[in-house]
Design a protein around this motif. Structure first.
Motif, PDB file in Angstrom:
ATOM      1  N   ARG A 349      41.140  37.778  29.782  1.00  0.00           N
ATOM      2  CA  ARG A 349      40.514  38.743  30.692  1.00  0.00           C
ATOM      3  C   ARG A 349      40.564  38.267  32.142  1.00  0.00           C
ATOM      4  N   THR A 351      38.796  36.076  33.551  1.00  0.00           N
ATOM      5  CA  THR A 351      37.418  36.116  34.031  1.00  0.00           C
ATOM      6  C   THR A 351      36.742  34.771  33.831  1.00  0.00           C
ATOM      7  N   HIS A 353      32.940  33.070  34.168  1.00  0.00           N
ATOM      8  CA  HIS A 353      31.501  33.271  34.320  1.00  0.00           C
ATOM      9  C   HIS A 353      30.924  31.925  34.755  1.00  0.00           C
ATOM     10  N   SER A 366      30.058  36.445  37.467  1.00  0.00           N
ATOM     11  CA  SER A 366      31.375  36.686  36.864  1.00  0.00           C
ATOM     12  C   SER A 366      32.408  36.960  37.945  1.00  0.00           C
ATOM     13  N   TYR A 367      33.523  36.243  37.851  1.00  0.00           N
ATOM     14  CA  TYR A 367      34.632  36.400  38.785  1.00  0.00           C
ATOM     15  C   TYR A 367      35.832  36.927  38.021  1.00  0.00           C
ATOM     16  N   ASP A 368      36.267  38.122  38.363  1.00  0.00           N
ATOM     17  CA  ASP A 368      37.421  38.749  37.727  1.00  0.00           C
ATOM     18  C   ASP A 368      38.645  38.474  38.593  1.00  0.00           C
ATOM     19  N   THR A 370      41.810  39.244  37.839  1.00  0.00           N
ATOM     20  CA  THR A 370      42.947  40.053  37.420  1.00  0.00           C
ATOM     21  C   THR A 370      43.832  40.409  38.607  1.00  0.00           C
TER      22      THR A 370
END
Length: 377
Positions: A349, A351, A353, A366-368, A370
């Motif tokens: 994902r 991601t 956390h 949370s760091y996304d 993508t």
């Protein structure tokens, strides 16, 4: 400086340019690191700062052969932060300077060091879940940064790291995650070799587990360490002593499996285990308990989840020397351990956390990644 709000630094360009951006953005935290490591080196390695930088300089030829860009980037960090190159070099060699001195002194005297890391990978669910607590001396609360790097070549990567260091644990755009634990043996004498934190950086720049394995085997490493590398739908754990390919013990973690690692050797390779004395259980005595406790909690987890592993990393059994480590007020301030950062990562994902501080008390952010990993700034 808040322990709950990370300083996020995004650096791009070539090695020198990235270093300048990093150094300028983290200048205050780098200065704080320098002030504190001067005290730490004096206490544990009997070295003043001038002597510590002199030791660090003996590593320059090895680092240049391994990856000259590391020297360029450290020079850039120094320029951006307004400090000397040897200052930054000595920070990046903190393991080689510190653990060799601590191991010799404390193993002989029966003392202990500040707590270190609890790492894990869990492949029992439909997607991998990995992560770790990083425990260290409490001053590091004020020096942590999240470094997001856009190199001119190779994958983009993110690392949670002490200000001024090139890398610690993290993940990259190729789907690779690198977790780590400090190890210490009688063989850790600080002899020049590829430093621990530069090895972590090199692993974050690889694009597959196979490539990461090749990097580890091709280098003459200075320090013992554990590297837990996850990617390509699998995970490998490498317990390493100072040396080269023959000084590594490998374990694979297959689908349906999981692994927890702390700060002692787990290898069942008799020949490997008998070479050098493992000082981990003596100088970091909570390592055995932390691993046992985390495994017990993992076994009771109904199914792998971010929340489940958050609970593991927040656990207080054996407080204050728990998986979630808290300073013991009865100990000297430089001998105290504290969970400085805690991450649960979902590699597929993209991601992370993250908690800066104690996961028992601080909400995860949370760091996304993508978009960032897809090349979108």
């Amino acid at each position: 400086m808040s322990t709950t709000t990370p300083l996020v630094i995004r650096a791009s360009d070539g090695a020198r340019g990235r270093g300048r951006q990093y150094g300028a953005a983290a200048a205050g935290r780098i200065q704080l690191s320098l002030e504190n490591y001067e005290r730490v080196y004096a206490k544990f390695a009997d070295l003043n700062w001038q002597a510590a930088t002199a030791v660090a300089e003996t590593f320059v030829p090895v680092v240049e052969r391994f990856d000259a860009d590391c020297l360029e980037e450290m020079q850039g960090i120094a320029e951006g932060a307004g400090v000397s190159f040897t200052d930054v070099l000595a920070l990046n060699l903190r393991t080689e300077i510190l653990f060799s001195g601590k191991a010799r002194k404390l193993a002989a005297a029966g003392g202990r060091t500040p707590a270190e890391c609890t790492s894990f990978c869990d492949l029992r669910g439909p997607e991998p879940i990995v992560g770790q607590n990083w425990d260290w001396i409490p001053f590091a609360d004020g020096t942590v940064v999240v470094l997001e790097t856009e190199p001119t070549n190779g994958p983009r990567w993110v690392s949670v790291v002490e200000a001024g260091l090139l890398a610690k644990f993290g993940m990259n755009s190729a789907g690779l995650t690198v977790l780590t634990n400090a190890l210490v043996t009688s063989l850790d004498v600080g002899a020049p070799g590829v430093p621990y934190h530069l090895m972590l950086r090199a692993l974050l720049e690889t694009e597959s587990v196979d490539a990461a394995e090749d990097v580890l085997m091709s280098a003459d490493r200075s320090s013992s360490a554990n590297y837990l590398i996850v990617g390509d739908g699998r995970a490998v754990d490498a317990e390493t002593r100072p040396g080269s390919a023959s000084d590594i013990s490998w374990r694979a973690v297959g689908a349906g499996g999981y692994l927890v690692h702390t700060n002692h050797f787990d290898s069942d390779d008799t020949a490997f285990a008998s070479s050098g004395t493992d000082h981990g259980p003596r100088v970091m005595p909570d390592t055995l308990f932390r691993q046992k406790r985390a495994i017990a909690m993992a076994e009771l987890m109904p199914r792998p989840s971010v929340a489940g592993w958050h609970e593991v990393l927040s656990d207080h059994e054996n407080y204050p020397d728990a998986v979630c480590c808290h300073p013991n007020p009865e100990e000297h301030e430089l001998e105290q351990g504290s969970t400085v950062a805690s991450a649960v990562i979902e590699p597929r994902r993209r991601t992370m956390h993250l908690v800066l501080g104690h996961p028992c008390a601080v909400p995860r952010v949370s760091y996304d990644y993508t978009k960032f990993f897809a090349g979108m700034s």
